[in-house]
Design a protein around this motif. Structure first.
Motif, mmCIF file in Angstrom:
data_model
loop_
_atom_site.group_PDB
_atom_site.id
_atom_site.type_symbol
_atom_site.label_atom_id
_atom_site.label_comp_id
_atom_site.label_asym_id
_atom_site.label_seq_id
_atom_site.Cartn_x
_atom_site.Cartn_y
_atom_site.Cartn_z
ATOM 1 N N ALA A 39 -8.114 -2.677 5.425
ATOM 2 C CA ALA A 39 -9.144 -3.355 6.221
ATOM 3 C C ALA A 39 -9.872 -4.419 5.413
ATOM 4 O O ALA A 39 -10.325 -5.425 5.959
ATOM 5 N N GLN A 40 -9.995 -4.213 4.096
ATOM 6 C CA GLN A 40 -10.717 -5.153 3.240
ATOM 7 C C GLN A 40 -9.821 -6.251 2.672
ATOM 8 O O GLN A 40 -10.312 -7.271 2.183
ATOM 9 N N SER A 41 -8.511 -6.060 2.733
ATOM 10 C CA SER A 41 -7.578 -6.987 2.091
ATOM 11 C C SER A 41 -7.578 -8.360 2.766
ATOM 12 O O SER A 41 -7.723 -8.469 3.984
ATOM 13 N N GLU A 42 -7.375 -9.400 1.955
ATOM 14 C CA GLU A 42 -7.267 -10.762 2.476
ATOM 15 C C GLU A 42 -5.815 -11.187 2.676
ATOM 16 O O GLU A 42 -5.543 -12.349 3.009
ATOM 17 N N ALA A 43 -4.894 -10.274 2.489
ATOM 18 C CA ALA A 43 -3.476 -10.586 2.679
ATOM 19 C C ALA A 43 -3.175 -10.843 4.154
ATOM 20 O O ALA A 43 -3.856 -10.327 5.047
ATOM 21 N N ASP A 44 -2.129 -11.634 4.397
ATOM 22 C CA ASP A 44 -1.667 -11.851 5.774
ATOM 23 C C ASP A 44 -0.785 -10.713 6.253
ATOM 24 O O ASP A 44 -0.633 -10.497 7.454
ATOM 25 N N MET A 45 -0.197 -10.002 5.297
ATOM 26 C CA MET A 45 0.773 -8.958 5.617
ATOM 27 C C MET A 45 0.520 -7.752 4.725
ATOM 28 O O MET A 45 0.247 -7.887 3.536
ATOM 29 N N LEU A 46 0.590 -6.571 5.321
ATOM 30 C CA LEU A 46 0.523 -5.318 4.578
ATOM 31 C C LEU A 46 1.837 -4.577 4.763
ATOM 32 O O LEU A 46 2.337 -4.470 5.887
ATOM 33 N N VAL A 47 2.380 -4.092 3.650
ATOM 34 C CA VAL A 47 3.567 -3.248 3.714
ATOM 35 C C VAL A 47 3.146 -1.843 3.320
ATOM 36 O O VAL A 47 2.653 -1.622 2.205
ATOM 37 N N VAL A 48 3.290 -0.914 4.239
ATOM 38 C CA VAL A 48 2.803 0.448 4.058
ATOM 39 C C VAL A 48 3.970 1.356 3.694
ATOM 40 O O VAL A 48 4.868 1.598 4.518
ATOM 41 N N CYS A 49 3.965 1.848 2.471
ATOM 42 C CA CYS A 49 4.962 2.832 2.031
ATOM 43 C C CYS A 49 4.338 4.211 2.212
ATOM 44 O O CYS A 49 3.471 4.631 1.431
ATOM 45 N N GLY A 50 4.773 4.879 3.239
ATOM 46 C CA GLY A 50 4.222 6.178 3.580
ATOM 47 C C GLY A 50 4.913 6.655 4.840
ATOM 48 O O GLY A 50 6.131 6.529 4.966
ATOM 49 N N VAL A 51 4.137 7.179 5.776
ATOM 50 C CA VAL A 51 4.706 7.614 7.050
ATOM 51 C C VAL A 51 4.013 6.866 8.184
ATOM 52 O O VAL A 51 2.978 6.223 7.999
ATOM 53 N N ARG A 52 4.584 6.967 9.367
ATOM 54 C CA ARG A 52 4.239 6.048 10.451
ATOM 55 C C ARG A 52 2.755 6.046 10.823
ATOM 56 O O ARG A 52 2.185 4.994 11.111
ATOM 57 N N PHE A 53 2.098 7.203 10.827
ATOM 58 C CA PHE A 53 0.695 7.198 11.236
ATOM 59 C C PHE A 53 -0.149 6.340 10.286
ATOM 60 O O PHE A 53 -1.178 5.786 10.680
ATOM 61 N N MET A 54 0.281 6.218 9.026
ATOM 62 C CA MET A 54 -0.449 5.377 8.075
ATOM 63 C C MET A 54 -0.304 3.900 8.432
ATOM 64 O O MET A 54 -1.261 3.129 8.333
ATOM 65 N N GLY A 55 0.896 3.515 8.854
ATOM 66 C CA GLY A 55 1.093 2.144 9.314
ATOM 67 C C GLY A 55 0.299 1.856 10.567
ATOM 68 O O GLY A 55 -0.277 0.770 10.724
ATOM 69 N N GLU A 56 0.242 2.822 11.478
ATOM 70 C CA GLU A 56 -0.539 2.646 12.708
ATOM 71 C C GLU A 56 -2.024 2.487 12.398
ATOM 72 O O GLU A 56 -2.711 1.652 13.001
ATOM 73 N N THR A 57 -2.526 3.263 11.447
ATOM 74 C CA THR A 57 -3.936 3.155 11.086
ATOM 75 C C THR A 57 -4.235 1.786 10.489
ATOM 76 O O THR A 57 -5.272 1.174 10.781
ATOM 77 N N ALA A 58 -3.310 1.298 9.666
ATOM 78 C CA ALA A 58 -3.486 -0.046 9.098
ATOM 79 C C ALA A 58 -3.551 -1.099 10.209
ATOM 80 O O ALA A 58 -4.374 -2.015 10.167
ATOM 81 N N LYS A 59 -2.688 -0.970 11.204
ATOM 82 C CA LYS A 59 -2.674 -1.928 12.313
ATOM 83 C C LYS A 59 -3.940 -1.812 13.158
ATOM 84 O O LYS A 59 -4.484 -2.827 13.628
ATOM 85 N N MET A 60 -4.428 -0.594 13.349
ATOM 86 C CA MET A 60 -5.657 -0.413 14.106
ATOM 87 C C MET A 60 -6.816 -1.174 13.474
ATOM 88 O O MET A 60 -7.617 -1.815 14.142
ATOM 89 N N LEU A 61 -6.896 -1.104 12.150
ATOM 90 C CA LEU A 61 -8.016 -1.705 11.442
ATOM 91 C C LEU A 61 -7.811 -3.188 11.151
ATOM 92 O O LEU A 61 -8.775 -3.913 10.897
ATOM 93 N N SER A 62 -6.552 -3.622 11.163
ATOM 94 C CA SER A 62 -6.238 -5.022 10.830
ATOM 95 C C SER A 62 -5.277 -5.598 11.861
ATOM 96 O O SER A 62 -4.130 -5.927 11.541
ATOM 97 N N PRO A 63 -5.698 -5.760 13.111
ATOM 98 C CA PRO A 63 -4.777 -6.210 14.158
ATOM 99 C C PRO A 63 -4.254 -7.623 13.931
ATOM 100 O O PRO A 63 -3.194 -7.982 14.442
ATOM 101 N N VAL B 176 0.866 -1.178 0.000
ATOM 102 C CA VAL B 176 0.000 0.000 0.000
ATOM 103 C C VAL B 176 0.902 1.227 0.000
ATOM 104 O O VAL B 176 1.767 1.359 0.873
ATOM 105 N N ALA B 177 0.719 2.106 -0.969
ATOM 106 C CA ALA B 177 1.619 3.256 -1.123
ATOM 107 C C ALA B 177 0.833 4.554 -1.195
ATOM 108 O O ALA B 177 -0.235 4.615 -1.818
ATOM 109 N N HIS B 178 1.369 5.581 -0.579
ATOM 110 C CA HIS B 178 0.761 6.902 -0.648
ATOM 111 C C HIS B 178 1.205 7.613 -1.919
ATOM 112 O O HIS B 178 2.268 7.332 -2.477
ATOM 113 N N TYR B 179 0.376 8.559 -2.354
ATOM 114 C CA TYR B 179 0.670 9.333 -3.559
ATOM 115 C C TYR B 179 2.000 10.089 -3.493
ATOM 116 O O TYR B 179 2.539 10.502 -4.519
#
Length: 361
Positions: free
Chosen positions: A84-108, A53-56
């Motif tokens: 949150a909708q992805s069926e992947a086991d792992m998400l790699v977030v290319c962006g900044v830290r708050f974006m990774g935290e939001t991903a973890k919040m929604l997909s613990p 997942v990458a930011h613009y």
């Protein structure tokens, strides 16, 4: 209406500038090395059932990789929704830290990795949780609305989290309910929202080091040189810059403007990382970076976030291979923050501001 605000301490702003100046830049590579890393990343994504997942605002190569591998290039709201909708086991977030935290919040249940956990955000850094909590305690009759560009600890203090793509709608909704709000952390976005909605607002005085540097007089001069150009501006920019805009809005709004408006030339006041998606969707359009302090003096970012720039092919491959850079959040904090984020997503889905199911752009 109120517009009381707290000042961000000068020493904190100085620390943020030093952090930005010291942010490492990924190494330059030749074409063969770059291709080898891309192939490795694609293989690792498949092996680990991971999605990118990458930011613009990140590097073009990372945005292209996300698209090529079934991931997502998006603003922070769509990044969160996709994860949150992805069926992947792992998400790699290319962006900044708050974006990774939001991903973890929604997909613990998912493993959330980032190429560099030190990739922070000046808005996040300018709103320390302890100081913000003390500020909020002074106004117990106000709803706390925080921008997505904040830490999970700050989100845990909020009633609502918003992005630049849904802030107007959510704040308008709160105003219609008769609510007064505390807004944090971006002073410019808060000012714009208050002006557009008329809401009773108390503003925290943070700012984005990228957007804060766009210059009114230089932009006016550039407009005179290019009278046929439309000016599109992100509302994290200073009010006098926003006032010169033909289009004001989120990254998604700005991209849509370049794609759909008949004009052939655009002056763009946001991080120039967005040019990848704009040129992809409208290759015939001419894009010009709006002037920053670099045109007439010193600038920290010069229209590109130094922390977004910390994401690169080398550290992306390393974090996938070694499963380093994992985002971890204590469960009580996650649960508190999750309430305000889910409230945002539910509202946005109901209003059609995000897609109900994950899909590509």
């Amino acid at each position: 209406m109120s517009s009381l605000a707290t000042s961000v301490p000068v020493e904190l702003l100085s620390r943020i500038d030093l952090l930005a100046q010291s942010a490492p830049v990924p190494p330059v590579m030749d074409a063969a090395e770059k291709q080898a890393l891309k192939d490795k990343i694609k293989r690792l994504l498949q092996e680990k059932n991971a999605q990118l997942v990458a930011h613009y605002y990140v590097d073009d190569d990372l945005q292209a990789l996300a698209e090529e591998t079934g991931g997502k290039v998006a603003d922070s709201l769509e990044m969160a929704n996709f994860g949150a909708q992805s069926e992947a086991d792992m998400l790699v977030v290319c962006g900044v830290r708050f974006m990774g935290e939001t991903a973890k919040m929604l997909s613990p249940e998912k493993t959330i990795l980032m190429p560099d956990l030190n990739a922070t955000c000046s808005l996040d850094e300018s709103c320390p949780p302890k100081e913000f909590a003390e500020f909020c305690a002074q106004y117990p009759d106000h709803k706390v609305v925080v921008y997505a560009n904040t830490s999970v600890e700050v989100k845990a203090l909020a009633d609502w989290v918003v992005t630049s793509g849904n802030a107007l709608e959510i704040v308008t909704h709160l105003k219609e309910q008769g609510e007064k709000i505390i807004w944090a952390p971006d002073r410019h976005l808060g000012h714009w929202i208050q002006k557009e909605t008329g809401v009773d607002m108390i503003r925290w005085q943070g700012h984005c080091i990228v957007h804060d540097e766009f210059q009114m007089y230089e932009l006016q001069s550039l407009k005179e040189k290019h009278p046929d150009a439309k000016v599109i501006v992100h509302p994290e920019s200073p009010a006098e810059v926003v006032d010169l805009a033909d289009v004001v809005g989120s990254t998604r709004v700005m991209i849509d403007a370049v794609q759909t408006l008949p004009d052939q030339k655009f002056i763009v006041a946001t991080d120039y990382g967005i040019f990848y998606k704009m040129q992809q969707l409208a290759p015939e359009k001419e894009l010009i970076v709006a002037p920053t302090g670099g045109k007439s003096g010193h600038c920290i970012s010069c229209a590109h976030c130094p922390w977004m720039a910390m994401n690169g092919l080398h550290n992306l491959a390393a974090c996938l291979e070694n499963e380093t850079g994992e985002i971890l959040i204590e469960e009580p904090i996650r649960q508190k923050a999750l309430q305000s984020v889910e409230r945002m997503l539910e509202f946005s889905r109901a209003k059609g501001l995000v897609q109900s199911k994950a899909s590509g752009d």
